[in-house]
Design an enzyme around this catalytic site. Sequence first.
Site, PDB file in Angstrom:
ATOM      1  N   GLU A  41     -12.095  -2.648 -37.381  1.00 15.22           N
ATOM      2  CA  GLU A  41     -11.794  -3.754 -38.621  1.00 15.22           C
ATOM      3  C   GLU A  41     -12.976  -4.840 -38.366  1.00 15.22           C
ATOM      4  O   GLU A  41     -13.096  -5.405 -37.132  1.00 15.22           O
ATOM      5  CB  GLU A  41     -10.571  -4.113 -38.745  1.00 15.22           C
ATOM      6  CG  GLU A  41     -10.275  -5.132 -40.089  1.00 15.22           C
ATOM      7  CD  GLU A  41      -8.762  -5.576 -40.095  1.00 15.22           C
ATOM      8  OE1 GLU A  41      -8.341  -6.013 -41.128  1.00 15.22           O
ATOM      9  OE2 GLU A  41      -8.292  -5.477 -38.988  1.00 15.22           O
ATOM     10  N   LYS A 112      -8.361  -2.413 -48.365  1.00 15.47           N
ATOM     11  CA  LYS A 112      -7.076  -2.522 -47.537  1.00 15.47           C
ATOM     12  C   LYS A 112      -5.994  -2.879 -48.503  1.00 15.47           C
ATOM     13  O   LYS A 112      -6.157  -4.021 -49.371  1.00 15.47           O
ATOM     14  CB  LYS A 112      -7.266  -3.467 -46.457  1.00 15.47           C
ATOM     15  CG  LYS A 112      -5.737  -3.891 -45.766  1.00 15.47           C
ATOM     16  CD  LYS A 112      -6.340  -4.812 -44.672  1.00 15.47           C
ATOM     17  CE  LYS A 112      -5.071  -5.103 -43.570  1.00 15.47           C
ATOM     18  NZ  LYS A 112      -5.522  -6.123 -42.719  1.00 15.47           N
ATOM     19  N   CYS A 153      -5.557  -1.712 -40.242  1.00 12.30           N
ATOM     20  CA  CYS A 153      -4.957  -2.534 -39.328  1.00 12.30           C
ATOM     21  C   CYS A 153      -3.375  -2.708 -39.952  1.00 12.30           C
ATOM     22  O   CYS A 153      -2.459  -1.958 -39.611  1.00 12.30           O
ATOM     23  CB  CYS A 153      -5.614  -3.810 -39.318  1.00 12.30           C
ATOM     24  SG  CYS A 153      -4.907  -5.000 -38.059  1.00 12.30           S
TER      25      CYS A 153
END
Length: 268
Positions: A41, A112, A153
């Site tokens: 990321e 995301k 994440c």
Amino acid sequence: MKVSLIQMNSQNNKAENLKTAAAMIEKAVAEEAPDLIVLPEYYAYLGEGRDNIHGNGEFFPDGESYKLMSGLAAKHRVTIHAGSVVEREGNNHYNTTLVFGPNGDELARYRKIHLFDVDVPGGVSYRESDTISRGQDVVTYKVGDVTVGCAICYDIRFPELFRKLRDAGADVIVLPAAFTLMTGKDHWEALARARAIETQTYFLAVGQVLSHADGKKWCWGHSMVIDPWGHMVAQCSDKVATTSARLDLDYIEHVRRNVPVAQHHVLA
């Protein structure tokens, strides 16, 4: 199918980060000849401040990281799962994964979904939603005949996303991250193994490592490959590094046949 994970210590110098990422990709190709390469990321820029983060974002397909990764994928005839970068679209900014196929074309784009807004034990606060807009789409792509699912994440804490990826046919799930040291030491491996066991997929968790933001923030690293039974088959040590593994695709079907959880779901 062979995979190589690139564990980085990205900072607030985008040009240097891209140079490092390219060099590590070249090294992995030369030494391991993988089918799929994964970056962490925010590999292109990991800094602080809304203006700095937005200023280092990119409009696709014109940005530096986009062109670099597309070119490297085509040069080496490899699929590159390019961690995440800040994507600019109109007035919005997204934490976005791009995937480039062996001809350099964009295979997938994942924004995301779950944004990291927490007060971490130790007094450090993170407010991703102050700078980043939320994505909405569940995304998969193909490497040959293998279906790969996308997450980033903080998504790892929300198993419903991974259920949807498994239902979409994912055999492998990739999670680039910049997981914090304080949460990572206790939760990173436990969550990665849980998501692999639940979905009966190979789970590739690829992190940033060591300090950034002038030493004020630290990432856990420990990039790893988890098999569908929940065993770790490869892991990076606590430094900038790569690790590689060959995924036994027949083993996925073996695990799913022996414990057919996908056929036993009751709750939607």
